[in-house]
Design an enzyme around this catalytic site. Sequence first.
Site, PDB file in Angstrom:
ATOM      1  N   SER A 181     -27.032 -15.906  -2.248  1.00 53.78           N
ATOM      2  CA  SER A 181     -27.502 -17.092  -1.532  1.00 53.78           C
ATOM      3  C   SER A 181     -26.802 -18.289  -2.165  1.00 53.78           C
ATOM      4  CB  SER A 181     -29.015 -17.182  -1.719  1.00 53.78           C
ATOM      5  OG  SER A 181     -29.508 -18.391  -1.204  1.00 53.78           O
TER       6      SER A 181
ATOM      7  N   LYS B 246     -25.196 -15.688   2.101  1.00 48.13           N
ATOM      8  CA  LYS B 246     -26.058 -16.581   2.892  1.00 48.13           C
ATOM      9  C   LYS B 246     -25.798 -18.010   2.457  1.00 48.13           C
ATOM     10  CE  LYS B 246     -30.942 -17.439   1.707  1.00 48.13           C
ATOM     11  NZ  LYS B 246     -32.304 -16.884   1.734  1.00 48.13           N
TER      12      LYS B 246
ATOM     13  N   LYS C 126     -26.988 -21.983   2.560  1.00 48.34           N
ATOM     14  CA  LYS C 126     -28.058 -22.929   2.853  1.00 48.34           C
ATOM     15  C   LYS C 126     -27.495 -23.990   3.781  1.00 48.34           C
ATOM     16  CE  LYS C 126     -31.388 -21.294   0.257  1.00 48.34           C
ATOM     17  NZ  LYS C 126     -32.674 -20.866   0.845  1.00 48.34           N
TER      18      LYS C 126
ATOM     19  N   ASP D 186     -29.505 -20.234   6.179  1.00 48.35           N
ATOM     20  CA  ASP D 186     -30.931 -20.460   5.909  1.00 48.35           C
ATOM     21  C   ASP D 186     -31.192 -21.960   5.855  1.00 48.35           C
ATOM     22  OD1 ASP D 186     -33.550 -20.465   5.065  1.00 48.35           O
ATOM     23  OD2 ASP D 186     -33.177 -19.465   3.148  1.00 48.35           O
TER      24      ASP D 186
ATOM     25  N   GLU E  16     -31.901 -18.120   9.435  1.00 46.37           N
ATOM     26  CA  GLU E  16     -33.201 -18.030   8.766  1.00 46.37           C
ATOM     27  C   GLU E  16     -33.954 -19.352   8.809  1.00 46.37           C
ATOM     28  OE1 GLU E  16     -32.724 -16.363   4.850  1.00 46.37           O
ATOM     29  OE2 GLU E  16     -34.766 -16.886   4.236  1.00 46.37           O
TER      30      GLU E  16
ATOM     31  N   ASP F 262     -38.942 -16.676   7.146  1.00 49.75           N
ATOM     32  CA  ASP F 262     -39.221 -16.619   5.710  1.00 49.75           C
ATOM     33  C   ASP F 262     -40.536 -17.369   5.486  1.00 49.75           C
ATOM     34  OD1 ASP F 262     -39.326 -17.079   2.935  1.00 49.75           O
ATOM     35  OD2 ASP F 262     -37.292 -17.823   2.728  1.00 49.75           O
TER      36      ASP F 262
ATOM     37  N   LYS G 286     -40.740 -11.726   0.925  1.00 45.53           N
ATOM     38  CA  LYS G 286     -40.728 -12.187  -0.467  1.00 45.53           C
ATOM     39  C   LYS G 286     -42.057 -11.792  -1.091  1.00 45.53           C
ATOM     40  CE  LYS G 286     -37.591 -16.057  -0.211  1.00 45.53           C
ATOM     41  NZ  LYS G 286     -37.450 -17.510  -0.147  1.00 45.53           N
TER      42      LYS G 286
ATOM     43  N   GLY H 114     -35.478 -13.835  -2.349  1.00 39.48           N
ATOM     44  CA  GLY H 114     -35.714 -14.147  -3.755  1.00 39.48           C
ATOM     45  C   GLY H 114     -36.177 -15.575  -3.955  1.00 39.48           C
TER      46      GLY H 114
HETATM   47  O1  OSB Z   1     -35.333 -19.659   1.212  1.00 38.48           O
HETATM   48  O2  OSB Z   1     -34.577 -17.916   0.269  1.00 38.48           O
HETATM   49  C1  OSB Z   1     -34.969 -19.080   0.207  1.00 38.48           C
HETATM   50  C2  OSB Z   1     -34.612 -20.172  -3.447  1.00 38.48           C
HETATM   51  C3  OSB Z   1     -35.629 -21.090  -3.538  1.00 38.48           C
HETATM   52  C4  OSB Z   1     -36.380 -21.384  -2.422  1.00 38.48           C
HETATM   53  C5  OSB Z   1     -36.120 -20.744  -1.210  1.00 38.48           C
HETATM   54  C6  OSB Z   1     -35.120 -19.791  -1.124  1.00 38.48           C
HETATM   55  C7  OSB Z   1     -34.316 -19.546  -2.253  1.00 38.48           C
HETATM   56  C8  OSB Z   1     -33.190 -18.614  -2.265  1.00 38.48           C
HETATM   57  C9  OSB Z   1     -33.025 -17.825  -3.511  1.00 38.48           C
HETATM   58  O3  OSB Z   1     -32.396 -18.557  -1.353  1.00 38.48           O
HETATM   59  C10 OSB Z   1     -32.159 -16.636  -3.405  1.00 38.48           C
HETATM   60  C11 OSB Z   1     -32.232 -15.797  -4.663  1.00 38.48           C
HETATM   61  O4  OSB Z   1     -33.263 -15.767  -5.361  1.00 38.48           O
HETATM   62  O5  OSB Z   1     -31.222 -15.130  -4.934  1.00 38.48           O
HETATM   63 MG    MG Z   2     -35.257 -18.538   3.022  1.00 42.80          MG
END
Ligand code: OSB
Ligand code: MG
Length: 374
Positions: free
Chosen positions: A136, A162, A164, A189, A216, A241, A265, A293
């Site tokens: 991510s 992925k 952001k 995401d 996402e 999510d 999660k 995660g």
């Molecule tokens: O939306 O997946 C998410 C981290 C903090 C808050 C939200 C998210 C995330 C990540 C972390 O994308 C991904 C990881 O732990 O490898």
């Molecule tokens: Mg997410």
Amino acid sequence: MRIDRVRLFEVNLPLVHSFETSSHRKTGLTHVLVEVTDADGRVGWGEIASPADPFYGPETTTTAWTIAERYLVPAVIGPSWDAPEQLEDAWRRIRGHEFAKAGFSLAAWDLHARSAGVPLAGALGGTRTEVVAGVSLGIEPTLEQLLAQVARQVEAGYARVKLKIAPGWDVEPVRAVRSAYPDLDLHVDANGAYADTAETSAVMRALDAHGLTMIEQPYAPRDFVAHARLQAMLSTPICLDESVVDIADLQTMLALDAGRVLNIKVSRMGGLSVARRAHDVARDAGVPVWCGGMHEFGVGRAANVALSSLPNFTLPSDVSGSDKYYARDVVVPPVLAHEGVVPVPTAAGIGHEVDVDWVRQNASRTLDTTTAAV
Ligand code: OSB
Ligand code: MG
């Protein structure tokens, strides 16, 4: 089984590379490790992976600590139980606070699996011997810096990336990464950053043309109806999510066709038992899942790997190696990926040992029920 001692350790780990999402940027994380000890001296570990601020969900490190200290610790000490679900009944009347509950659920599952001498993955019903990890990537100051991050992770062997996104950082970065990597398993995401407007529809239609595996959480967590409307308009699957914190939310998603992929999660759903049930419900509905995660330290990360070994985790999970985030982890050995794949441990419990001395010495806050009145 009966728990007669709990210790909580608040620990901060700096990130090796700062991480920016649609809501904010962070350079380190503070999680709470939960150690439970049973009457025979056997130990289980969990992790409360709440962010410091209430921008992902309503919880914070401080609220999680308070709920743990005032409600969860007293609830888990004393009752006798055979399966983790039974212990989880001890906190069923506490509404919300899923991250705090998840820490205790993990500790109960680890203790349960260690006592039975089986790996956590096996105790959960997992069938895989290794899980495919994706990375991510946060929002970067420039497209060049983003492309450098993608190159680094692809070279490390990760086959799914992925990105952001947020309003103003969406179609451009996707176009740039897609043209550099035409075949990459790529997804985006938004962490709920978009408003349900005509401008957003145009952005989503543009993203729809880039062969993404999923989009996402474009809209706010409670807005299932807007997600359903968008899903009807797009050929790219929407993944939820933040929207899904319990099984009822998952039923709403399925009933409305508000998404066609589920990010499970452990923290967001209040622990491993609910996460496993969500896996089963999604499987029965034909909806693929993957494990998301929260930048977990080694304890939570190892639990994510164990959960990802269940059969319907058919998409790569956010269980990239700990070294992507931390120079030093709280478990030995750290959770590591090789060519984008993480082996599922075969040792009992989470399969990694917590470096208790280091954790104790580096904790910014500690609670020990043998020395504190709870
Ligand atoms: O939306 O997946 C998410 C981290 C903090 C808050 C939200 C998210 C995330 C990540 C972390 O994308 C991904 C990881 O732990 O490898
Ligand atoms: Mg997410």
